[in-house]
Design a protein around this motif. Structure first.
Motif, mmCIF file in Angstrom:
data_model
loop_
_atom_site.group_PDB
_atom_site.id
_atom_site.type_symbol
_atom_site.label_atom_id
_atom_site.label_comp_id
_atom_site.label_asym_id
_atom_site.label_seq_id
_atom_site.Cartn_x
_atom_site.Cartn_y
_atom_site.Cartn_z
ATOM 1 N N GLU A 52 0.840 -1.198 0.000
ATOM 2 C CA GLU A 52 0.000 0.000 0.000
ATOM 3 C C GLU A 52 0.875 1.248 0.000
ATOM 4 O O GLU A 52 1.867 1.327 0.726
ATOM 5 N N THR A 105 -1.426 5.180 -7.530
ATOM 6 C CA THR A 105 -0.955 4.830 -6.191
ATOM 7 C C THR A 105 -1.770 3.661 -5.665
ATOM 8 O O THR A 105 -3.006 3.669 -5.764
ATOM 9 N N VAL A 106 -1.096 2.654 -5.130
ATOM 10 C CA VAL A 106 -1.783 1.498 -4.558
ATOM 11 C C VAL A 106 -2.472 1.914 -3.268
ATOM 12 O O VAL A 106 -1.835 2.435 -2.346
ATOM 13 N N THR A 107 -3.795 1.706 -3.194
ATOM 14 C CA THR A 107 -4.578 2.098 -2.019
ATOM 15 C C THR A 107 -5.069 0.893 -1.215
ATOM 16 O O THR A 107 -5.620 1.070 -0.128
ATOM 17 N N TYR A 165 -6.088 0.504 -6.531
ATOM 18 C CA TYR A 165 -5.206 1.628 -6.820
ATOM 19 C C TYR A 165 -6.015 2.783 -7.393
ATOM 20 O O TYR A 165 -7.111 2.604 -7.931
ATOM 21 N N TRP A 192 -3.796 -3.355 -0.457
ATOM 22 C CA TRP A 192 -2.863 -4.447 -0.767
ATOM 23 C C TRP A 192 -3.024 -5.544 0.287
ATOM 24 O O TRP A 192 -2.422 -5.507 1.346
ATOM 25 N N ARG A 215 3.640 2.556 -6.109
ATOM 26 C CA ARG A 215 3.169 3.107 -7.370
ATOM 27 C C ARG A 215 3.031 2.011 -8.433
ATOM 28 O O ARG A 215 3.745 1.006 -8.426
ATOM 29 N N THR A 216 2.084 2.242 -9.351
ATOM 30 C CA THR A 216 1.927 1.384 -10.524
ATOM 31 C C THR A 216 2.135 2.246 -11.769
ATOM 32 O O THR A 216 1.987 3.477 -11.731
#
Length: 252
Positions: free
Chosen positions: A44, A60-62, A72, A64, A47-48
Motif C-alpha cells: 500500500e 498509487t496502490v490504495t 489503486y 494491498w 506506485r503502478t
C-alpha cells in the motif's frame, strides 16, 4: 464539468485465489491478459505504471491484501478526472474464485461514451483474464498491440476480420479459425470470445488473440491486443508483422 461514476463487474474464474492474485496484482500477470505493459510495486502506498502505445498512466496502490484485495487510484488530470480500480477476491469450492471489479472515478464531458466503452471493454478483458487463468496459468504472456484508426464501420470491419481469420460461418464461440500473418507461423484455433460488434477473441495452444472495434463515436479504430505464450514468440518481430497485417486488411 466532471461526472462521478462507478462500474461493477463480477466473474467466476477457474483458478485459485493465489493464481488470480498473481494475474491481477503483478506486472507480468497483467501483461498476460490486459493491453499494454504494466509495472506494479507491491505494498500500500507504492506506485503502478501502465504504458499503452506510449501513453503512460501512473497510480498509487490504495489496497494491498494478497489473495484478497488489490486497489489503486490513478493520478488526477488537470480537469479533476481520475480512475480508481478495486479487485476483490473470494475463494470458492474446488479451487475456483469469484473476482469482483469495481471501477470508479470522475469522467470528462464525454462521460457517457467513455462509460459505455469501459463497460463493454471490461467484458472482453475479464473474458481474457478467465481464458488466461484457465489455459495459461503460471505462464507469462508477451503483449502485442497494433492499431488501425478510421478502419471502417463495425459491419465492414468484422466482415473483413472474419474473412481474414478463415471464419466461414457465424462468428460464435467454438468456431474454428485458420489464418496466416506474413512472416509468422500459421495460426489455428477457435473463437473463444464473440462480443460483436465490439470485440472478438481467438484462443490457440500458445496465444490469446484479441480484436477490438472502438465504435463510431471513438474513431472507428480497429485495435489488436494479443498475448503470446509460446517460447519461440518474439514480440519484436511479431508486433510489426501484426501492424502490417491490420494496415493491409482489405475493409469495405
Amino acid at each position: 464539468m466532471g461526472h462521478a461514476f462507478e462500474l461493477t463487474k463480477d466473474i467466476e474464474l477457474a483458478a485459485t485465489p493465489e493464481q488470480v492474485w498473481e494475474a491481477i496484482a503483478t506486472g507480468p500477470g497483467i501483461d498476460s491478459w490486459f493491453m499494454g505493459r504494466s509495472e506494479v510495486n507491491p505494498g500500500e502506498g507504492s506506485r503502478t505504471r501502465h504504458d499503452m502505445a506510449g501513453f503512460v498512466s501512473e497510480a498509487t496502490v490504495t489496497g494491498w491484501e494478497p489473495g484478497k484485495r488489490f486497489a489503486y487510484r490513478g493520478d488526477a488530470g488537470p480537469d479533476g478526472t481520475f480512475m480508481a480500480i478495486e479487485y476483490l477476491i473470494e475463494g470458492r469450492e474446488q479451487g475456483s474464485t469469484t473476482l469482483r471489479l469495481v471501477q470508479s472515478g470522475v469522467l470528462g464531458d464525454n462521460w457517457e461514451t467513455e462509460y459505455e466503452a469501459m463497460k463493454v471493454g471490461w467484458d472482453m478483458y475479464l473474458g481474457t483474464l478467465a481464458a488466461y487463468v484457465a489455459h495459461f496459468a503460471g505462464r507469462t504472456g508477451a503483449p502485442v498491440t497494433a492499431f488501425r484508426p478510421q478502419a471502417g464501420t463495425p459491419d465492414e470491419v468484422w466482415a473483413a476480420v472474419a474473412r481474414a481469420l478463415g471464419i466461414t460461418g457465424p462468428v460464435t464461440e467454438g468456431a474454428p479459425v485458420r489464418f496466416t500473418v506474413d512472416g509468422l507461423p500459421p495460426v489455428e484455433g477457435v473463437v473463444d470470445l464473440a462480443g460483436l460488434p465490439t470485440y472478438l477473441g481467438v484462443r490457440t495452444d500458445d496465444a490469446l488473440y484479441r480484436f477490438l472495434h472502438s465504435g463510431t463515436d471513438r474513431g472507428n479504430a480497429l485495435v489488436l491486443g494479443h498475448h503470446l505464450f509460446g517460447r519461440q514468440q518474439d514480440p519484436e518481430r511479431t508486433g510489426p508483422a501484426w501492424q502490417n497485417w491490420v494496415a493491409a486488411l482489405p475493409i469495405g
